[in-house]
Design an enzyme around this catalytic site. Structure first.
Site, PDB file in Angstrom:
ATOM      1  CD  GLU A   1      -9.895   3.733   0.955  1.00 50.32           C
ATOM      2  OE1 GLU A   1      -9.780   4.945   0.730  1.00 50.32           O
ATOM      3  OE2 GLU A   1      -9.185   2.871   0.409  1.00 50.32           O
TER       4      GLU A   1
ATOM      5  CE  LYS B   1      -4.158  -1.905   0.195  1.00 45.91           C
ATOM      6  NZ  LYS B   1      -5.083  -1.802  -0.963  1.00 45.91           N
TER       7      LYS B   1
ATOM      8  CB  SER C   1      -0.165  -8.088  -1.195  1.00 44.46           C
ATOM      9  OG  SER C   1      -1.067  -8.833  -0.407  1.00 44.46           O
TER      10      SER C   1
END
Lengths: 270, 391
Positions: free
Chosen positions: B110, B88, B374
């Site tokens: 968010e 991210k 991830s």
């Protein structure tokens, strides 16, 4: 009797002919507190002097709405409201005053744009407002509404630049819905000092009436909006809150609508 | 024609309140200018190298490969080793720098699993920007350590009590905030979802994963993989991974969604796999979970990052065009893979990434796989150990 966009035009003209400074368009959430309750509230609006009624179709994820209307939508869905059931409510109210429905785009796409437009006609609805369908995405629905004489009412915001206003205003039918504030629906104190400029900008680019909504919660604000140049005033969250709180929701919301109507007929014509 | 993809086949678009339309145009323009500006690119790549720790390693997981079948080579793209523990940060840093260029000092984001919230809070701390993170209260419960991390980094976590109190409601709340504060605020959306230009912007910022992985696998294995596998919630790590291999027509692209309790139960987060009518959620036309009336359904997954009833519009198009294939893995299978990878390789994966591992283990008919790991699983310990203990 005229239908669709013509019926909306007639309602604005009638309000003017009666000496009101702006047409009054109270909002209610279809299916809130339940289907019968919302029908009674809509009819009470008509009795209390509404020129048009804006009927919300509940949606699970209403991005343009503040907490009051969002909560009402959630409650309406929980009590079993569906698009066809709310359109039945629309049909009952439309026997008295023109009805414009507010519906998010996904429930429209779920039944198909053409079929949805047919259902609006069958329910005697005059027009539709789609808060998450900007001009660029609206061509299919615009054509479907135009083919049936229905109004597709566009929204404009304080952030809308001149070139967009021009395109939106030229394609508008029914009226232009001016969002009075940069934000979601909900009650606010005072009236934005820039409102008259926003209204004037919208009016300069269209031939249909210009109504204002979002944040109008008192008769004084409604009168101020009319004085700022609005042809119509939409009152939403204040009424939806009353519908949720009152023992007798039709009477309580009807009384409120009467006070808004009074402010619009009592305001000075200047 | 627009310089940034707004549609992917029939999918994508900009289904948002009028108030936001000028901001989307401004963002598109800023992105077109930034990505062509050597100064922006240099600043971002320096931060990715010195602050995030890129390139992330491509690791050959030998024991995992043996378990999966004789002669199989399985490589893990180690996004879990990035600063903040997931992919991210690639997007959050890129967008925070972009916000700075646009003169916007207030950031909203968010978060579901908390990884994007932590990444955004981190980028904002680094650049001195104000940060508000919307998070569903159910996710705050599931991902407590990340809530505390965001607070420590100086972000305000805004609890969202609507609906199922997970990622979908958090995105809606962030969009409402943006509608009200659009002139001063940039919304760093965490996945390749939302109105254009976000799906393309997030893909562009995440394609560093796929570009690196392609060069690394060529160097280490001497050839391209048969399959590239990544989990899909909104789909940002997978779209970044896929982007690097898009033109290699012999490489299969596999997106692994959350089957939750099973697709047939309806309690899942797999709109691409389940099929069904496309629709509009959070500003884009794409694969979504909805009922007959067009109301959005609640998703379900043990993994907060996959607990979302939509997927990025480019994924929907890759599915329809046949370029990528989408499959789904249940909560139970993901938990098993979570434990398995820990025991076999000494790597605790995020529950999201464990979905990709689980599918690769269950489908051994490939000689060379690259799987996107991830994120790391520290955040999931309570939830996963609780669920494993309960079995």
């Amino acid at each position: 009797m005229p239908a669709g966009a013509e019926r909306i035009a007639e309602a604005f003209a009638h309000a003017r002919a009666e000496g009101r400074v702006a047409a009054l368009m109270p909002y209610l959430m279809g299916g809130y507190p339940d289907l019968d309750g919302s029908r009674a509230i809509g009819l009470a609006y008509a009795d209390a002097g509404a020129d048009l009624v804006e009927l919300g179709i509940p949606f699970s994820d209403p991005l343009a709405d503040g907490p009051v209307i969002h909560a009402a939508a959630t409650a309406a869905l929980r009590s079993g409201a569906t698009v066809p059931a709310v359109l039945e409510v629309a049909r009952a109210i439309a026997e008295r005053v023109p009805v414009v429905v507010m519906c998010y785009v996904n429930p429209i796409l779920a039944r198909g744009v053409e079929r949805f437009a047919d259902q609006l006609v069958a329910a005697s609805v005059s027009g539709v407002i789609v808060p998450d369908l900007p001009f660029e995405e609206a061509s299919e629905l615009r054509a479907a509404c135009a083919a049936r004489g229905l109004a597709l009412v566009p929204l404009v915001a304080p952030t809308t630049p001149e070139d967009r206003l021009e395109r939106i205003g030229a394609a508008a039918s029914g009226f232009v819905y001016t969002v009075s504030v940069t934000g979601t629906t909900g009650e606010r104190t005072g009236t934005d000092s820039g409102l008259s400029a926003v209204l004037a900008r919208a009016a300069a680019h269209t031939t249909v009436p210009v109504a204002v909504g979002f944040g109008i919660s008192t008769p004084e604000q409604a009168a101020a909006a009319a004085a700022a140049g609005a042809d119509g005033v939409i009152v939403g969250s204040r009424l939806v809150r009353a519908a949720g709180e009152a023992q007798n929701a039709p009477r309580a919301t009807g009384d409120l609508v009467r006070s808004f109507a009074g402010a619009l007929s009592g305001a000075s014509l200047g | 024609m627009s310089a940034v993809d707004r549609r992917f086949g029939p999918y994508g678009g900009q289904y948002v309140p009028e108030t936001l339309m000028p901001a989307l145009a401004e963002l598109e323009e800023a992105w077109v200018s930034a990505r062509a500006d050597p100064a922006y690119r240099e600043e971002l790549s320096e931060l990715l190298r010195d602050y995030v720790g890129r390139p992330s390693p491509l690791y050959r997981a030998r024991r995992l490969g043996e378990v999966a079948g004789a002669g199989r080579e399985v490589y893990l793209k180690r996004e879990d080793l990035n600063h903040t523990g997931a992919h991210k940060i690639n997007n959050a840093l890129g967008q925070a720098l972009l916000a700075q260029r646009m003169g916007k000092r207030r950031i909203i984001a968010e978060t579901g699993a908390g990884q994007h919230g932590v990444a955004s809070a981190t980028a904002c701390a680094l650049l001195g920007l104000d940060c508000v993170v919307y998070m569903g209260t159910e996710d705050m419960r599931r991902q407590r350590p990340n809530v505390e991390r965001m607070g420590l980094l100086g972000a305000r976590v805004e609890p969202v009590h609507d609906g199922a109190r997970t990622l979908k409601e958090a995105v809606s709340a962030a969009i409402r905030d943006w509608v009200a504060n659009v002139e001063t605020t940039h919304y760093i959306i965490g996945s390749c979802v939302g109105p254009a230009p976000y799906p393309a912007l997030v893909r562009d910022l995440q394609r560093v994963i796929g570009d690196e992985a392609r060069a690394q696998v060529l160097e280490q294995a001497g050839r391209l993989p048969e399959r590239v596998i990544a989990c899909v919630g909104g789909g940002s790590n997978s779209i970044g991974m896929f982007a690097g291999f898009m033109d290699d027509r012999d490489v299969s692209l596999i997106g692994v969604e959350a089957a939750g309790e099973g697709i047939e139960t309806g309690r899942h987060g797999a709109p691409l796999t389940a099929g069904g009518r496309a629709g509009v959620l959070h500003g884009a036309y794409s694969a979504i979970m909805q009922d007959e009336d067009g109301q959005i359904l609640e998703a379900h997954s043990i993994s907060a990052g996959l607990d979302y009833p939509g997927a990025g519009p480019e994924h929907a198009w890759l599915r329809d065009s046949g370029r990528a294939r989408y499959v789904a893995v249940t909560d139970r299978e993901a938990l098993e893979a979570f434990e398995r990878l820990a025991r076999l390789e000494g790597i605790i994966p995020a529950l999201e990434s464990a979905h990709a591992i689980a599918w690769a283990l269950a489908n051994p008919d490939s000689e060379l796989d690259v799987i996107c790991l991830s994120g790391r699983g520290d955040k999931d310990l309570d939830e996963a150990l609780g669920a494993l203990g309960a079995r």
